[in-house]
Design a protein around this motif. Structure first.
Motif, PDB file in Angstrom:
ATOM      1  N   LYS A 214      23.628 -59.226 113.064  1.00 43.36           N
ATOM      2  CA  LYS A 214      22.235 -58.671 113.515  1.00 43.36           C
ATOM      3  C   LYS A 214      22.470 -57.411 114.615  1.00 43.36           C
ATOM      4  O   LYS A 214      23.193 -57.714 115.566  1.00 43.36           O
ATOM      5  N   GLU A 217      17.692 -53.541 117.165  1.00 41.91           N
ATOM      6  CA  GLU A 217      16.521 -52.618 116.602  1.00 41.91           C
ATOM      7  C   GLU A 217      16.120 -51.473 117.426  1.00 41.91           C
ATOM      8  O   GLU A 217      16.001 -51.866 118.730  1.00 41.91           O
ATOM      9  N   PHE A 235      10.147 -44.156 111.976  1.00 43.26           N
ATOM     10  CA  PHE A 235      11.245 -45.166 111.203  1.00 43.26           C
ATOM     11  C   PHE A 235      10.778 -46.680 111.593  1.00 43.26           C
ATOM     12  O   PHE A 235      10.273 -46.861 112.624  1.00 43.26           O
ATOM     13  N   ASN A 236      11.202 -47.472 110.526  1.00 45.17           N
ATOM     14  CA  ASN A 236      10.912 -48.790 110.743  1.00 45.17           C
ATOM     15  C   ASN A 236      11.932 -49.564 111.552  1.00 45.17           C
ATOM     16  O   ASN A 236      13.294 -49.542 111.009  1.00 45.17           O
ATOM     17  N   LYS A 238      12.846 -52.269 111.968  1.00 40.40           N
ATOM     18  CA  LYS A 238      13.439 -53.554 111.295  1.00 40.40           C
ATOM     19  C   LYS A 238      14.514 -53.248 110.305  1.00 40.40           C
ATOM     20  O   LYS A 238      15.131 -54.110 109.762  1.00 40.40           O
ATOM     21  N   ASP A 239      14.569 -51.907 109.887  1.00 44.56           N
ATOM     22  CA  ASP A 239      15.583 -51.594 108.708  1.00 44.56           C
ATOM     23  C   ASP A 239      17.118 -51.655 109.480  1.00 44.56           C
ATOM     24  O   ASP A 239      17.228 -51.207 110.461  1.00 44.56           O
ATOM     25  N   ASP A 240      18.020 -52.090 108.261  1.00 49.97           N
ATOM     26  CA  ASP A 240      19.411 -51.800 108.790  1.00 49.97           C
ATOM     27  C   ASP A 240      19.824 -50.546 108.792  1.00 49.97           C
ATOM     28  O   ASP A 240      19.866 -49.911 107.783  1.00 49.97           O
ATOM     29  N   GLN A 241      19.779 -49.842 109.959  1.00 46.24           N
ATOM     30  CA  GLN A 241      20.065 -48.212 110.210  1.00 46.24           C
ATOM     31  C   GLN A 241      20.744 -48.124 111.437  1.00 46.24           C
ATOM     32  O   GLN A 241      20.834 -48.843 112.613  1.00 46.24           O
ATOM     33  N   TRP A 258      19.928 -40.052 111.009  1.00 41.15           N
ATOM     34  CA  TRP A 258      19.734 -41.006 110.573  1.00 41.15           C
ATOM     35  C   TRP A 258      20.839 -41.698 109.671  1.00 41.15           C
ATOM     36  O   TRP A 258      21.245 -40.799 108.817  1.00 41.15           O
ATOM     37  N   ASN A 260      22.224 -45.264 107.017  1.00 42.69           N
ATOM     38  CA  ASN A 260      21.962 -46.505 106.751  1.00 42.69           C
ATOM     39  C   ASN A 260      23.131 -47.405 107.374  1.00 42.69           C
ATOM     40  O   ASN A 260      24.282 -46.842 107.597  1.00 42.69           O
ATOM     41  N   ARG A 261      23.127 -48.672 107.242  1.00 43.04           N
ATOM     42  CA  ARG A 261      23.711 -49.469 107.527  1.00 43.04           C
ATOM     43  C   ARG A 261      25.353 -49.454 107.182  1.00 43.04           C
ATOM     44  O   ARG A 261      26.317 -49.548 107.542  1.00 43.04           O
TER      45      ARG A 261
END
Length: 714
Positions: A214, A217, A235-236, A238-241, A258, A260-261
């Protein structure tokens, strides 16, 4: 490209002749090389501090009494006169005003000079009016796991960069707002680091997300200084980012990077101050990964005129011209550019000046090109690497600092066509020709799959005799886009000189992912970080072993961090090529390293279990047969000692002989906390090379002097 070709008697005679000139010159003493008592081998170059105009540059000179003063030097004649006008500031850390708060961190002055922003140990963000000393507390929820404006470890190390000093807030150009990142580390796993201090010692608990685990956040806030209120970007958390360093544009807009993971999608958004709503400005996707850099991706033109974006999406680092809304106007550069860095954008002339590696992957050159992509012109001259450029205001002249492996660093003045006007200074000191300096050559070795010509530098011993056999010491790093082989001058002295005098051949390799072959070469390592790198090093090692002057029983490698990983792989995976190694702070299994770095290249362990298995050192431990020394600091918070312990455990269970040195309390760079331990580590490595490469005791001078600086490397 100069190549060293060693074939037959004729070349043996040529080599012998080329090294014979050093026989009548002096060697350096231990004190000269390791106690800062070196003779006048080098001298400083002129100090140039910018330009008055296109016909005069500013130089810092000493007068007859030794006092320094600025002078304006006329380009055409070289004549100088006193100069008292404005002087461009030297690159340096911003001066920190005294604000009377002892635990304030990263004190940063606003662009208008009226405010400072800072964080405190309570992990909250503050702003102070310097005139009234009134403080606005921007955040109030800071805690052990909530960090406002202060970076979580993985962002500090991998995204914002060590130069940030954990700072994660940015003033707007009008000084009315501060953007900042808020990190929630509550779900980030804790890695315990044992510290031996005190009767029982204690655990230093580090929030460190290892591959597949994890991440923190993150929220992006824009605070208005007048009232201290924050608007959150849409932006959320909780998103994986991931979020990269943001941009404040010349128009005063706030842009956020931004990703993505999986790190293969990048989007830049314009964030509305009032609502936090986001609007896409730029998007990019690649099949492997995209680097989330520290802010050098975009260079803005003046307000409303757009920006130049750097991207390697076509396999090389090229420049693209976009309007202020993000629409592509045209691609500016094409071809095999790497290390591309803009020096100046001349909007009036519609030109971009930049440095890049293009003609030769081991050298930087200086170029200009039209904003429309036409008229690419090389301005730098000769077979040199031009590593520093100082361009006049309108591009009429430039001052370049250049060198190659056989030419000491020189500074010269050239015109807009790249024609040399005059040399301003060189780094050769008065005693340069008195001492014997080693010869270094750059060669290219074909990779095992026949795709790449891998660059290799070889520094030969003094009085080299190609009919003799010499031990080899290979120093490497090997990480992605982190090459070490360049055709530039290496300052005389230090450890390189010492080992040349002692009779060791010193070598550096670069693999296909080093940057020499652009993103095209880097893409090979996707989901198999370490495999192609060690294969390329083995190709270079096999080539070395075929040379008549190499002692094949003594082919050693050393490196730290990723270089430590490569050294461990060399003594296991590559055990038939490499015989000895000293691995400092090595990664040994990518599942033990952090999310952002590791997953960029490997994806997660859940997505790529075979890739992680096949790149772990222990997978090849049974092949180990040489001699490896494993070195690690117990408090290493970057590459945890868990890495070395895992390899040690495997080697012990296999009944393999190896050496180990542990440094209690030391971090990733041994000696950072304790200079004596840094010196001890150096001396222990030197003793290893003396015993196993040279077959003789290390000179007593290395251990008899407590004043030895110990700072000239391995």
């Amino acid at each position: 490209m100069r190549k060293l070709i060693l074939l037959g008697t004729a070349c043996t005679l040529l080599l012998a002749a080329s090294f014979s000139s050093t026989a009548q010159k002096k060697d350096f003493s231990y004190d000269q090389l390791f106690k800062n008592a070196a003779p006048n081998i080098s001298k400083p170059l002129p100090v140039i501090r910018g330009w008055v105009d296109d016909e005069h540059y500013i130089e810092l000179q000493k007068d007859a009494e030794g006092k320094t003063a600025f002078v304006a030097v006329e380009v055409k004649t070289g004549k100088s006169k006193p100069y008292t006008g404005p002087v461009p500031a030297e690159p340096r850390q911003q001066a920190v005003p005294a604000i009377g708060i002892s635990d304030a961190r990263n004190i940063t002055t606003s662009p208008d000079g009226k405010w400072v922003a800072y964080t405190r140990k309570d992990n909250n963000l503050y702003a102070m009016d310097l005139a009234t000393k009134n403080v606005t507390q921007i955040t109030k929820d800071g805690s052990e796991t909530i960090l406002n404006g202060y970076a979580s470890w993985v962002y500090y190390e991998e995204i914002l960069g060590r130069a940030s000093r954990y700072k994660a807030f940015w003033w707007s150009p009008d000084s009315k707002r501060i953007s900042y990142m808020r990190f929630d580390d509550a779900q980030v796993p804790v890695f315990p680091i044992y510290v031996l201090d005190g009767q029982n010692g204690y655990l230093e608990n580090e929030r460190y997300p290892k591959a597949g685990e994890k991440n923190p956040e993150v929220k992006i806030g824009i605070a208005t200084i007048e009232n201290g209120t924050t608007v959150w970007a849409d932006f959320n958390p909780k998103d994986d980012q991931y979020f990269g360093a943001p941009f404040w544009t010349p128009e005063g807009q706030f842009w956020v990077q931004w990703m993505n993971r999986g790190q293969d999608h990048l989007t830049i958004y314009n964030i509305d101050f009032a609502s936090g709503a986001k609007k896409e400005v730029y998007a990019e996707e690649q099949k492997t990964w995209i680097d989330l850099d520290e802010g050098s991706r975009i260079e803005f033109l003046s307000a409303g005129k757009g920006f130049i974006l750097k991207s390697d999406k076509d396999g090389w680092e090229n420049l693209y011209y976009h309007d202020a809304t993000g629409k592509l106007i045209n691609q500016v550069t094409t071809g095999t550019l790497w290390g591309t860095a803009i020096t100046k954008i001349d909007e009036k002339a519609k030109l971009i000046y930049f440095r890049a590696r293009k003609e030769n992957s081991a050298r930087f050159d200086f170029y200009k090109v039209g904003l429309d992509g036409k008229g690419l012109t090389r301005l730098s001259f000769g077979d040199f690497s031009h590593d520093q450029i100082n361009l006049s205001p309108n591009g009429k002249y430039f001052i370049t600092t250049y060198s190659n492996l056989s030419t000491p660093t020189t500074m010269a003045l050239a015109d807009a066509r790249g024609k040399l006007i005059r040399v301003l200074g060189d780094s050769k000191g008065s005693d340069f020709d008195t001492y014997a300096l080693p010869k270094t050559e750059l060669v290219r070795v074909k990779s095992g799959d026949g795709v790449f010509d891998l660059p290799v530098t070889i520094t030969y011993p003094l009085n080299f005799d190609p009919n003799k056999k010499y031990p080899v010491l290979i120093s490497i790093y090997g990480g992605p886009n982190a090459g070490t082989v360049y055709d530039r001058w290496r300052p005389a002295g230090g450890a390189t000189q010492w080992w040349a005098q002692e009779g060791i051949i010193q070598v550096a390799f670069d693999n296909r992912s080093s940057g020499h072959f652009g993103k095209v070469g880097l893409n090979y390592i996707h989901r198999q970080l370490g495999k192609w790198e060690i294969e390329d090093y083995m190709s270079c090692g096999k080539w070395l072993r075929k040379q008549a002057w190499v002692d094949t029983t003594k082919v050693a490698m050393t490196g730290g961090s990723f270089g430590g990983y490569m050294t461990c792989m060399a003594l296991t995976y590559g055990a038939d090529v490499f015989t000895h190694g000293v691995a400092n702070a090595a990664v040994t299994d990518w599942q033990f390293y952090d999310t952002h770095y590791t997953e960029r290249f490997m994806d997660t362990p859940q997505e790529n279990p075979e890739g992680y298995k096949n790149t772990a050192v222990i997978a090849y431990a049974e092949k180990y047969k040489g001699l490896l020394r494993i070195v690690h600091g117990t408090s290493d918070d970057n590459v945890h000692m868990q890495n070395s312990l895992t390899l040690i455990d495997k080697l012990q269970n296999l009944g393999k002989h190896f050496e180990m040195m542990v440094y209690p309390g030391e971090r990733h760079g041994i000696g950072g906390n304790n200079m004596k331990k840094g010196q001890h580590n150096r001396n222990e490595a030197y003793a290893f090379w003396y015993q196993y490469l040279l077959g003789k005791p290390m000179p007593a001078a290395f251990t008899s002097s407590s004043t030895d600086s110990g700072r000239r490397g391995f």
